[in-house]
Design a protein around this motif. Structure first.
Motif, PDB file in Angstrom:
ATOM      1  N   SER A 143      33.799  26.572  35.958  1.00 21.47           N
ATOM      2  CA  SER A 143      33.313  25.210  35.740  1.00 21.47           C
ATOM      3  C   SER A 143      31.884  25.024  36.231  1.00 21.47           C
ATOM      4  O   SER A 143      31.189  24.106  35.785  1.00 21.47           O
ATOM      5  CB  SER A 143      34.236  24.203  36.433  1.00 21.47           C
ATOM      6  N   ASP A 144      31.425  25.898  37.148  1.00 25.23           N
ATOM      7  CA  ASP A 144      30.052  25.811  37.647  1.00 25.23           C
ATOM      8  C   ASP A 144      29.076  26.660  36.841  1.00 25.23           C
ATOM      9  O   ASP A 144      27.950  26.906  37.272  1.00 25.23           O
ATOM     10  CB  ASP A 144      29.996  26.217  39.118  1.00 25.23           C
ATOM     11  N   SER A 145      29.512  27.114  35.651  1.00 29.05           N
ATOM     12  CA  SER A 145      28.713  27.903  34.701  1.00 29.05           C
ATOM     13  C   SER A 145      28.528  29.354  35.120  1.00 29.05           C
ATOM     14  O   SER A 145      27.830  30.107  34.426  1.00 29.05           O
ATOM     15  CB  SER A 145      27.336  27.267  34.457  1.00 29.05           C
ATOM     16  N   LYS A 146      29.134  29.771  36.249  1.00 33.79           N
ATOM     17  CA  LYS A 146      29.118  31.194  36.563  1.00 33.79           C
ATOM     18  C   LYS A 146      30.086  31.934  35.652  1.00 33.79           C
ATOM     19  O   LYS A 146      30.980  31.333  35.053  1.00 33.79           O
ATOM     20  CB  LYS A 146      29.448  31.419  38.040  1.00 33.79           C
ATOM     21  N   ILE A 147      29.890  33.242  35.557  1.00 37.99           N
ATOM     22  CA  ILE A 147      30.550  34.021  34.508  1.00 37.99           C
ATOM     23  C   ILE A 147      31.298  35.190  35.139  1.00 37.99           C
ATOM     24  O   ILE A 147      30.698  36.004  35.855  1.00 37.99           O
ATOM     25  CB  ILE A 147      29.498  34.547  33.514  1.00 37.99           C
ATOM     26  N   ILE A 148      32.607  35.289  34.883  1.00 37.41           N
ATOM     27  CA  ILE A 148      33.405  36.417  35.337  1.00 37.41           C
ATOM     28  C   ILE A 148      33.449  37.445  34.206  1.00 37.41           C
ATOM     29  O   ILE A 148      33.790  37.121  33.066  1.00 37.41           O
ATOM     30  CB  ILE A 148      34.839  35.989  35.693  1.00 37.41           C
ATOM     31  N   VAL A 149      33.110  38.695  34.527  1.00 37.10           N
ATOM     32  CA  VAL A 149      33.059  39.766  33.534  1.00 37.10           C
ATOM     33  C   VAL A 149      33.966  40.897  34.000  1.00 37.10           C
ATOM     34  O   VAL A 149      33.858  41.350  35.158  1.00 37.10           O
ATOM     35  CB  VAL A 149      31.622  40.286  33.350  1.00 37.10           C
ATOM     36  N   GLY A 150      34.861  41.353  33.128  1.00 38.95           N
ATOM     37  CA  GLY A 150      35.741  42.471  33.444  1.00 38.95           C
ATOM     38  C   GLY A 150      35.647  43.557  32.405  1.00 38.95           C
ATOM     39  O   GLY A 150      35.319  43.303  31.240  1.00 38.95           O
ATOM     40  N   GLY A 151      35.934  44.792  32.816  1.00 40.12           N
ATOM     41  CA  GLY A 151      35.875  45.895  31.871  1.00 40.12           C
ATOM     42  C   GLY A 151      36.179  47.222  32.517  1.00 40.12           C
ATOM     43  O   GLY A 151      36.979  47.303  33.468  1.00 40.12           O
ATOM     44  N   ALA A 152      35.530  48.271  32.008  1.00 43.71           N
ATOM     45  CA  ALA A 152      35.734  49.639  32.499  1.00 43.71           C
ATOM     46  C   ALA A 152      34.531  50.140  33.272  1.00 43.71           C
ATOM     47  O   ALA A 152      34.449  51.332  33.584  1.00 43.71           O
ATOM     48  CB  ALA A 152      36.033  50.568  31.321  1.00 43.71           C
ATOM     49  N   PHE A 153      33.593  49.291  33.603  1.00 43.10           N
ATOM     50  CA  PHE A 153      32.339  49.704  34.229  1.00 43.10           C
ATOM     51  C   PHE A 153      32.514  49.887  35.747  1.00 43.10           C
ATOM     52  O   PHE A 153      33.332  49.226  36.385  1.00 43.10           O
ATOM     53  CB  PHE A 153      31.237  48.684  33.953  1.00 43.10           C
ATOM     54  N   ALA A 154      31.699  50.789  36.306  1.00 47.59           N
ATOM     55  CA  ALA A 154      31.641  50.992  37.753  1.00 47.59           C
ATOM     56  C   ALA A 154      30.397  50.361  38.351  1.00 47.59           C
ATOM     57  O   ALA A 154      30.330  50.137  39.567  1.00 47.59           O
ATOM     58  CB  ALA A 154      31.690  52.475  38.093  1.00 47.59           C
ATOM     59  N   THR A 155      29.407  50.076  37.500  1.00 54.61           N
ATOM     60  CA  THR A 155      28.171  49.451  37.964  1.00 54.61           C
ATOM     61  C   THR A 155      27.771  48.335  37.016  1.00 54.61           C
ATOM     62  O   THR A 155      28.144  48.334  35.840  1.00 54.61           O
ATOM     63  CB  THR A 155      27.014  50.465  38.030  1.00 54.61           C
ATOM     64  N   PHE A 156      26.987  47.402  37.571  1.00 50.69           N
ATOM     65  CA  PHE A 156      26.379  46.359  36.750  1.00 50.69           C
ATOM     66  C   PHE A 156      24.955  46.178  37.237  1.00 50.69           C
ATOM     67  O   PHE A 156      24.726  45.934  38.421  1.00 50.69           O
ATOM     68  CB  PHE A 156      27.154  45.044  36.832  1.00 50.69           C
ATOM     69  N   ASN A 157      24.012  46.272  36.292  1.00 53.86           N
ATOM     70  CA  ASN A 157      22.588  46.249  36.624  1.00 53.86           C
ATOM     71  C   ASN A 157      22.280  47.264  37.727  1.00 53.86           C
ATOM     72  O   ASN A 157      21.527  46.992  38.667  1.00 53.86           O
ATOM     73  CB  ASN A 157      22.134  44.851  37.036  1.00 53.86           C
ATOM     74  N   ASP A 158      22.929  48.444  37.583  1.00 53.78           N
ATOM     75  CA  ASP A 158      22.751  49.592  38.476  1.00 53.78           C
ATOM     76  C   ASP A 158      23.284  49.354  39.882  1.00 53.78           C
ATOM     77  O   ASP A 158      23.051  50.181  40.778  1.00 53.78           O
ATOM     78  CB  ASP A 158      21.275  50.004  38.549  1.00 53.78           C
ATOM     79  N   LEU A 159      24.007  48.261  40.118  1.00 52.73           N
ATOM     80  CA  LEU A 159      24.621  47.997  41.416  1.00 52.73           C
ATOM     81  C   LEU A 159      26.121  48.259  41.331  1.00 52.73           C
ATOM     82  O   LEU A 159      26.742  48.011  40.292  1.00 52.73           O
ATOM     83  CB  LEU A 159      24.386  46.540  41.834  1.00 52.73           C
ATOM     84  N   PRO A 160      26.732  48.787  42.413  1.00 53.84           N
ATOM     85  CA  PRO A 160      28.174  49.039  42.373  1.00 53.84           C
ATOM     86  C   PRO A 160      28.954  47.739  42.168  1.00 53.84           C
ATOM     87  O   PRO A 160      28.852  46.808  42.957  1.00 53.84           O
ATOM     88  CB  PRO A 160      28.460  49.643  43.754  1.00 53.84           C
ATOM     89  N   ASN A 161      29.697  47.665  41.096  1.00 51.65           N
ATOM     90  CA  ASN A 161      30.593  46.542  40.796  1.00 51.65           C
ATOM     91  C   ASN A 161      31.748  47.114  39.985  1.00 51.65           C
ATOM     92  O   ASN A 161      31.646  47.287  38.765  1.00 51.65           O
ATOM     93  CB  ASN A 161      29.880  45.441  40.002  1.00 51.65           C
ATOM     94  N   ASN A 162      32.838  47.397  40.675  1.00 53.94           N
ATOM     95  CA  ASN A 162      33.910  48.196  40.097  1.00 53.94           C
ATOM     96  C   ASN A 162      34.840  47.373  39.216  1.00 53.94           C
ATOM     97  O   ASN A 162      35.741  46.695  39.691  1.00 53.94           O
ATOM     98  CB  ASN A 162      34.702  48.867  41.213  1.00 53.94           C
ATOM     99  N   ARG A 163      34.596  47.376  37.923  1.00 49.81           N
ATOM    100  CA  ARG A 163      35.443  46.807  36.868  1.00 49.81           C
ATOM    101  C   ARG A 163      35.441  45.290  36.797  1.00 49.81           C
ATOM    102  O   ARG A 163      35.971  44.716  35.855  1.00 49.81           O
ATOM    103  CB  ARG A 163      36.888  47.291  37.008  1.00 49.81           C
ATOM    104  N   ILE A 164      34.875  44.600  37.772  1.00 52.47           N
ATOM    105  CA  ILE A 164      34.776  43.147  37.681  1.00 52.47           C
ATOM    106  C   ILE A 164      33.553  42.691  38.460  1.00 52.47           C
ATOM    107  O   ILE A 164      33.224  43.244  39.515  1.00 52.47           O
ATOM    108  CB  ILE A 164      36.057  42.447  38.198  1.00 52.47           C
ATOM    109  N   VAL A 165      32.861  41.687  37.904  1.00 49.92           N
ATOM    110  CA  VAL A 165      31.650  41.178  38.525  1.00 49.92           C
ATOM    111  C   VAL A 165      31.530  39.706  38.174  1.00 49.92           C
ATOM    112  O   VAL A 165      32.071  39.243  37.159  1.00 49.92           O
ATOM    113  CB  VAL A 165      30.411  41.965  38.032  1.00 49.92           C
ATOM    114  N   ARG A 166      30.838  38.949  39.031  1.00 42.48           N
ATOM    115  CA  ARG A 166      30.535  37.566  38.681  1.00 42.48           C
ATOM    116  C   ARG A 166      29.019  37.428  38.532  1.00 42.48           C
ATOM    117  O   ARG A 166      28.259  37.896  39.390  1.00 42.48           O
ATOM    118  CB  ARG A 166      31.055  36.584  39.722  1.00 42.48           C
ATOM    119  N   LEU A 167      28.615  36.778  37.455  1.00 40.41           N
ATOM    120  CA  LEU A 167      27.199  36.579  37.166  1.00 40.41           C
ATOM    121  C   LEU A 167      26.836  35.115  37.319  1.00 40.41           C
ATOM    122  O   LEU A 167      27.664  34.216  37.092  1.00 40.41           O
ATOM    123  CB  LEU A 167      26.877  37.024  35.733  1.00 40.41           C
TER     124      LEU A 167
END
Length: 706
Positions: free
Chosen positions: A163-187
């Motif tokens: 509701s605050d416009s942040k974004i939950i992203v899930g998948g098979a990735f181990a990194t996001f924007n080259d930072l460790p984020n194991n399969r789930i990240v919030r943007l």
């Protein structure tokens, strides 16, 4: 009487022959039947299929998957389709779409501002580097304000908005924007990583599904061994807003153990319960169920049980229906032992509903349905990996028919599901449409001229009524003049002859669009009369269907008495003082006779009980006023209601938006209040008076009074 019977038998035989010649279907539609009018063709150099789709408020849909073209138009794994399945050429004009090996679009999530978040496997969009996640504008152009840097290191399977416009992203990735984020990240809303959200896991397949609860907590499904240091939350968990595990949610106990599960879909119900599908197992040794319902605390809901047998593959989509049943799609062959390739319906308690027998022919083994969405007409669009549905070729996208197939609300010019207070006024031989909108405000338009017939319908299928008239002329020059509400384009359909009756326009082919039609009386007493219509579904050559039905002096009308979404044709004839209705169903070739009313009654079709089937109201001057006799069973029983002064004009419509037709009249207020619509709301029997118009105005809702 002998001549009458002979003539009618000939009519029936002739009608059957005409139906055969024009290829009309002899099978009425059932829930789950393929909608033959909807057939987008996805193509690629290799296998092509759909993987994601979202239905848009205007009836269009955004579709993603693995394809290079749709209906021969370059698409780049994403396309916006019109409601009829044609490509919307205004989307991503000049853009190349997705690239990078074989792009796959797994998820499309709409934002409230009209933009879309898209996840999958790709390296660029419209030539701009974007790895596995991107945000696009409503026109298909890239949204440069969303910059995820180097993006996700591997596939993005699911995206959810807070509701605050942040974004939950899930998948098979181990990194996001080259930072460790194991399969789930919030943007953050600009695509940068929100470092306040952290989750640790030892993954199997990763995160396949995410749902945000109203309280901000996050339900997460997929496949993993350890989550935030705890081993016992295989496949399904609830996270606090910072990513820590909500230990009050316990979906694992002696009754249900996900045991190396892979949860592919999570559906939050209004009562706080949740439906879960995927590859699920009852304890370590029991059979697969692959679908379950949980209480809000994570305990299993024992009232939902698919039976003693199994669903023999993954459930990837669950779509609740208004009747409490659930549509299920996925990668399976059987439901509870019965053949259901990729698709089926369950009762509210989880037992298989055997009335839906849809079969999707697999692209691979078994068939795969990844997404289901309901359109404005209650039909369901399915997207996935299949090559045919019910034996008819379809390349990864199809539309299925589901009841009740309600017609668009009559005289609904703003698309809010309620009949508007619409009048036609003649000024200097021109037609003016004065419309009091149920959503508020008024509208004034000039369309048509003196001598035209007013017609009412949704000719472009956008769930809004179009301004339309039929202008008669000498043979071959009559035409429908339609101002389409979807694009404000004038459409002229040359159709009919002078003296034809154009008030029989209806949806004859069940595609959700009103078809142009006329009824032509026989030239002499007792001679054959005809219905003519131009079907809008699957009719690129604009072939006209003609159906011989009735004889001169019969009163003609159309109605969907069986609720299959297709109009039946009917004529009323006085025989020995009895109003006899002869009803023919072009879809089944069946004829019925009903005895309704007396000679001289006004015939007004409407759905007065809200079951999706047309009923009949008979309006009669009686006892110094108007009496309405409504029959929902073709004349077996009636309800009688006094409403309106003598000769008041019937103006039936769904003014309260509850799916039922309301009794309404347009008349001069005898108390001196001018002209009014007087309506009895079917929802609560309350009455409304809407002051509108002047002497000689014509209520549009009365156009199909016969």
């Amino acid at each position: 009487m002998k001549n009458f019977k002979t003539n009618w038998i000939c009519t029936i035989l002739f009608a059957a022959a005409v139906l055969t010649a024009f290829g009309a279907s002899n099978v009425s539609a059932n829930d789950g039947d393929l909608d033959s009018s909807f057939n987008p063709l996805l193509t690629a150099s290799g296998a092509s299929f759909g993987k994601s789709m979202v239905m848009l408020p205007d009836g269009k849909m955004l579709v993603g998957g693995v394809f290079a073209q749709v209906n021969g138009t370059a698409a780049g794994s994403i396309a916006r389709l019109n409601a009829d399945g044609t490509v919307d050429s205004t989307f991503n004009v000049g853009g190349a779409g997705f690239a990078g090996g074989t792009p796959v679009i797994y998820t499309i999530v709409p934002q409230s501002d009209g933009k879309f978040l898209i996840g999958g496997i790709f390296t660029s969009y419209n030539g701009v580097a974007r790895k596995n996640i991107v945000r696009i504008n409503s026109d298909g152009s890239i949204d440069s304000s969303f910059n995820p840097g180097t993006g996700a290191g591997s596939s993005v399977f699911t995206i959810a908005l807070q509701s605050d416009s942040k974004i939950i992203v899930g998948g098979a990735f181990a990194t996001f924007n080259d930072l460790p984020n194991n399969r789930i990240v919030r943007l953050n809303s600009d695509g940068s990583v929100d470092s306040s959200f952290t989750v640790t896991m030892v993954p199997q397949v990763g995160v396949l599904a995410v749902a945000v609860q109203p309280d901000g907590k996050i339900l997460m499904g997929g496949g993993w061994d350890f989550l935030n240091g705890a081993e016992w939350r295989f496949g399904l968990a609830r996270l606090n807003t910072n990513g820590s595990t909500d230990t009050s949610f316990i979906p694992h106990n002696n009754d249900f153990n996900l045991y190396r599960a892979a949860v592919a879909t999570i559906v939050l119900q209004p009562d706080g319960k949740l439906m879960v599908g995927g590859l699920l197992r009852l304890n370590a040794a029991a059979s697969n169920k692959n679908i379950a319902r949980f209480n809000a605390d994570g305990t299993l809901d024992p009232t939902f049980d698919t039976g003693t047998d199994t669903i023999d593959g993954a459930v990837t989509q669950i779509l609740p229906q208004a009747n409490g049943k659930f549509l299920v799609g996925g990668y399976f062959h059987t439901l509870n032992g019965a053949a259901h390739d990729g698709f089926g319906r369950l009762q509210s308690n989880g037992v298989v509903d055997s009335s839906v027998v849809t079969q999707a022919t697999p692209l691979g083994n078994p068939a795969g349905i990844d997404v289901m969405a309901q359109d404005a007409h209650k039909n369901v669009v399915i997207v996935g990996q299949f090559t045919a549905v019910n034996g008819t070729s379809r390349t990864g996208i199809a539309r299925l028919q589901f009841a009740p197939r309600r017609k668009p609300t009559m005289c609904d010019y703003d698309g809010d599901g309620r009949t508007d207070f619409a009048l036609r006024r003649i000024v200097n031989s021109q037609f003016y449409w004065w419309i009091g909108l149920s959503s508020g405000g008024t509208s004034l338009s000039q369309w048509g001229r003196s001598g035209n017939q007013v017609v009412c319908g949704d000719f472009d299928g956008d769930s809004k009524t179009d301004l339309a008239v039929w202008q008669s002329g000498v043979a071959g020059t009559a035409a429908f003049w339609i101002l389409q509400s979807s694009d404000n384009v004038v459409r002229i359909e040359q159709f009919g002859q002078a003296q034809d009756n154009a008030t029989v326009v209806d949806d004859f082919d069940g595609d959700g669009k009103t078809d142009v039609a006329v009824y032509r009386n026989g030239p002499t007493a007792g001679s054959q009369s005809y219905f003519y219509y131009l079907g809008s579904a699957n009719n690129p050559n604009k072939n006209v269907t003609y159906l011989p039905w009735g004889v001169q002096f019969d009163r003609a009308y159309t109605a969907d008495f069986d609720g299959d979404g297709k109009a039946e044709i009917a004529v009323e004839r006085a025989i020995d003082g009895v109003a006899t209705h002869f009803i023919f169903n072009p879809s089944t070739g069946q004829m019925r006779i009903a005895y309704m009313g007396v000679n001289g009654d006004s015939i007004i079709p409407g759905d007065f009980d809200g079951d999706g089937k047309t009923d009949i109201a008979l309006l009669r001057n009686e006892g110094g006023g108007r009496t309405w006799y409504v029959t929902t069973d073709l004349g077996v029983t009636y309800t009688a209601t006094r409403w309106g002064i003598t000769n008041a004009t019937g103006a039936v419509g769904d003014y309260d938006g509850d799916g039922k037709s309301d009794l309404a009249v347009y008349q001069n207020d005898t108390a001196g209040g001018g002209f009014n619509f007087f309506v009895i709301n079917s929802g609560d029997s309350s009455t409304i008076a809407y002051r509108w118009g002047q002497n000689l105005d014509f209520p549009i809702a009365a156009f199909n009074t016969h």
